[in-house]
Motif scaffolding. Structure first.
Motif, short mmCIF file in Angstrom:
data_model
loop_
_atom_site.label_atom_id
_atom_site.label_comp_id
_atom_site.label_asym_id
_atom_site.label_seq_id
_atom_site.Cartn_x
_atom_site.Cartn_y
_atom_site.Cartn_z
N GLU A 51 29.21 11.67 -45.14
CA GLU A 51 28.49 11.65 -44.61
C GLU A 51 29.94 12.95 -43.42
O GLU A 51 31.52 12.69 -43.61
CB GLU A 51 28.81 10.81 -43.63
CG GLU A 51 27.15 10.03 -43.60
CD GLU A 51 25.73 10.99 -43.34
OE1 GLU A 51 25.82 11.40 -42.38
OE2 GLU A 51 25.44 10.83 -44.22
N TRP A 52 30.03 14.10 -43.04
CA TRP A 52 30.96 15.02 -42.30
C TRP A 52 31.32 14.14 -40.59
O TRP A 52 30.12 13.25 -39.98
CB TRP A 52 30.79 16.38 -41.88
CG TRP A 52 30.79 17.02 -42.96
CD1 TRP A 52 29.01 17.43 -43.89
CD2 TRP A 52 31.41 17.61 -43.59
NE1 TRP A 52 29.78 18.38 -45.03
CE2 TRP A 52 30.81 18.51 -44.68
CE3 TRP A 52 32.70 17.83 -43.58
CZ2 TRP A 52 31.55 20.01 -45.77
CZ3 TRP A 52 33.08 18.19 -44.42
CH2 TRP A 52 32.75 19.18 -45.16
N SER A 53 32.82 13.97 -40.51
CA SER A 53 33.30 13.75 -39.11
C SER A 53 34.45 14.61 -38.71
O SER A 53 34.83 15.48 -39.53
CB SER A 53 33.29 12.01 -39.07
OG SER A 53 34.87 11.96 -40.31
N SER A 63 30.04 8.84 -48.51
CA SER A 63 28.65 8.47 -48.78
C SER A 63 28.35 10.42 -48.08
O SER A 63 26.85 10.05 -48.76
CB SER A 63 27.93 7.30 -47.88
OG SER A 63 28.44 7.87 -46.48
N ARG A 84 35.15 14.04 -44.82
CA ARG A 84 34.06 13.60 -45.59
C ARG A 84 34.10 12.28 -45.62
O ARG A 84 34.64 11.92 -46.79
CB ARG A 84 33.50 14.93 -46.48
CG ARG A 84 32.56 14.87 -46.83
CD ARG A 84 31.75 15.79 -47.19
NE ARG A 84 30.22 15.30 -47.34
CZ ARG A 84 29.39 16.43 -48.34
NH1 ARG A 84 30.05 16.57 -49.51
NH2 ARG A 84 28.16 15.77 -48.56
N SER A 85 33.19 11.88 -45.86
CA SER A 85 33.11 10.05 -46.33
C SER A 85 32.58 10.05 -47.84
O SER A 85 31.99 10.75 -48.31
CB SER A 85 32.44 9.42 -45.16
OG SER A 85 30.87 9.83 -45.20
N ASP A 119 24.51 22.13 -46.09
CA ASP A 119 25.44 21.46 -46.49
C ASP A 119 26.41 21.74 -46.78
O ASP A 119 26.59 22.64 -47.85
CB ASP A 119 25.46 20.52 -47.12
CG ASP A 119 26.53 19.04 -46.71
OD1 ASP A 119 27.56 19.97 -47.48
OD2 ASP A 119 26.67 17.62 -47.15
#
Length: 153
Positions: free
Chosen positions: A119-121, A117, A114-115, A96
């Motif tokens: 998580e990538w989006s 938590s 990036r959230s 990461d």
């Protein structure tokens, strides 16, 4: 004159030739960022011996072995992957990109989100599947550059 073996003649003494001492092999030549040759550099193998080769971060894989030919009498022979000894199967595990050492922070590149938590989006206005991309820079220093990839406008 030796009358017991030569019948009154002089005989030359036999002389053995052709044997040379076995030698250590030279450590491997640096070939990039995939293999870790530390063991072979510290403990270059003697004729018939092997040394352990591992994968360098961020590569992962099974251990392999470099060997010195069994009858090596040339001190300039470099260890190689010999038949019957395995070469490590190293696969890059790109970490990461936002995991950075203490004292640093990561700036999320344009097009990615990036959230909380972790998580990538893809950011609003971008689409795709997020992947991590790694590449090396810095020549023989093997400096790892990593970033998210896969999102397009």
């Amino acid at each position: 004159i030796d009358d017991t073996t030569g019948g009154g003649r002089c005989l030359p003494l036999p002389e053995l030739r052709g044997c040379v001492p076995l030698q250590f092999c030279k450590p491997p030549v640096y070939d990039g960022c995939v293999y870790n040759y530390t063991n072979c550099n510290l403990y270059a193998p003697y004729a018939g011996g092997v040394c352990e080769v591992t994968c360098r971060f961020p590569y992962e894989g099974a251990i392999g072995y470099l060997g010195c030919p069994e009858n090596n009498s040339d001190p300039n022979t470099t260890v190689t992957f010999l038949p019957g000894w395995t070469e490590p199967k190293c696969v890059m595990n790109c970490p990461d990109p936002s995991i950075v050492p203490d004292g640093y922070f990561y700036i999320v590149p344009e097009g990615y989100a990036r959230s909380e938590s972790g998580e990538w989006s893809c950011a609003e206005g971008y689409a795709g599947n997020v992947t991590y991309e790694c590449r090396f820079s810095g020549g023989s220093n093997c400096t790892l550059e990593k970033s998210p990839g896969g999102c397009k406008p």
